[in-house]
Design an enzyme around this catalytic site. Sequence first.
Site, PDB file in Angstrom:
ATOM      1  N   ARG A 246       0.763  -1.034   0.033  1.00  0.00           N
ATOM      2  CA  ARG A 246      -0.282  -0.093  -0.003  1.00  0.00           C
ATOM      3  C   ARG A 246       0.852   1.249   0.058  1.00  0.00           C
ATOM      4  O   ARG A 246       1.940   1.298   0.892  1.00  0.00           O
ATOM      5  CB  ARG A 246      -0.835   0.060   1.429  1.00  0.00           C
ATOM      6  CG  ARG A 246      -1.626   1.160   1.334  1.00  0.00           C
ATOM      7  CD  ARG A 246      -0.934   2.263   2.575  1.00  0.00           C
ATOM      8  NE  ARG A 246      -1.901   3.521   2.570  1.00  0.00           N
ATOM      9  CZ  ARG A 246      -1.567   4.426   3.166  1.00  0.00           C
ATOM     10  NH1 ARG A 246      -0.456   4.754   3.601  1.00  0.00           N
ATOM     11  NH2 ARG A 246      -2.270   5.450   3.469  1.00  0.00           N
ATOM     12  N   THR A 269       0.004  15.755   6.265  1.00  0.00           N
ATOM     13  CA  THR A 269      -0.041  14.321   6.942  1.00  0.00           C
ATOM     14  C   THR A 269      -1.524  13.948   7.083  1.00  0.00           C
ATOM     15  O   THR A 269      -2.507  14.707   7.000  1.00  0.00           O
ATOM     16  CB  THR A 269       0.637  14.603   8.413  1.00  0.00           C
ATOM     17  OG1 THR A 269       0.031  15.399   8.967  1.00  0.00           O
ATOM     18  CG2 THR A 269       2.124  15.159   8.093  1.00  0.00           C
TER      19      THR A 269
HETATM   20  N1  ASP Z   1      -0.460  10.345   5.008  1.00  0.00           N
HETATM   21  C1  ASP Z   1       0.496   9.144   5.567  1.00  0.00           C
HETATM   22  C2  ASP Z   1      -0.115   8.022   4.757  1.00  0.00           C
HETATM   23  O1  ASP Z   1      -1.042   8.046   4.318  1.00  0.00           O
HETATM   24  C3  ASP Z   1       0.255   8.880   6.718  1.00  0.00           C
HETATM   25  C4  ASP Z   1      -0.082  10.175   7.643  1.00  0.00           C
HETATM   26  O2  ASP Z   1       0.539  11.088   7.367  1.00  0.00           O
HETATM   27  O3  ASP Z   1      -0.726  10.104   8.703  1.00  0.00           O
HETATM   28  O4  ASP Z   1       0.524   7.281   4.171  1.00  0.00           O
END
Ligand code: ASP
Length: 369
Positions: A246, A269
Amino acid sequence: MPVPLNRRDFVRSGAAAAGLGLTARANGAPAVQSRASVPVVISSSNGNSYTHDGKETCVVRAFRLMTEGTDVLDALIEGVNIVERDPQDTSVGYGGLPNADGVVQLDSCCMHGPKKRAGGVAALEGVRIPSLVAKAVLEQTDHHLLVGAGAQTFARQLGFTVEDDLNTPESRRLWLEWKRRIDPEHFLDPEKRARAGADAGLAMVREGLIDGAHYFGTINCNGVNTRGEVCGVTTTSGLAWKIPGRVGDSPILGAGLYVDGQVGAAGSTGRGEANLFGLCSYLVVEQLRQGKSPKDAGMEALRRIKANTIETRLLDDRGQPRFQVSFYVVNRAGQFAGVSLFEGDYAVCTANGPETRPTEALLPGKANW
Ligand code: ASP
């Protein structure tokens, strides 16, 4: 490890003076220089938490190097390397929470505004500092994204240390706990298994076993120097316990990061799928291009994410998204904002030193994981 901020020391430092655009005259008195942009480094809040046993956090190191004259992208990557190497941040680099098979797979991308170049790696195993491999893709190939075994071979060929396993005892302990909680009968039904996996992971967040910011969790770090040179980098271990292979938003140009050297930078994020669906970092930078402030540009992307979230499994009982997404936005002039769907924090370093600030939130309260 997390550090108490020592703002006074920072302000005394040469980095702070450089950030103010002050240079010493022959008599030692500072002279103010005119300049195009106010230098700033902005990141997710973990950019002002971890020091990997040194003294500087990510934003402090990146700002210091940048204002000492280091190339902006090199400075940002030296900053995020601190978090990648620090096993205490279990959402980035070494010690990042592994995938469903217990393997740490890392994603990263970076963009250089003035050079108009980009590079990224996804599902990379065995290299603690994927942001440096992303930079090698930017600098040494004609490509923008290398994945999986190919990315690892590329890293090995360039002399990066490739380790068998990036788990720490802590990340492995948490993975075993997650495995223990999954009812084996759900392995027969992929849909139920996915739901059981997500529910077990989120229960571990609610019970305080995993920091909610690390279940998802990433570092994005963007900066602009006094010459208006804008760059950015994002690096992550991705979603905890993800299906092997993934890839979320983090290494995808336009999603986890977008930089236009003439305009500004945005990175993210949070729930990668929500951001990837709308290529929202690209959307934010396009909003900046149209003259919106960093805050308004970020809010536009958050509204788009909310509007695109219609599946009931992703909505709480108030009909609002069950997840967090945040954007860290800076324009070429050095104006910046941290914005998020729900209450959150971000880190910033200016000539006044490092700070952790609350984001501007689209919706009230905390994300209801
Ligand atoms: N955005 C990241 C991902 O979906 C995880 C995150 O930043 O919380 O892999």
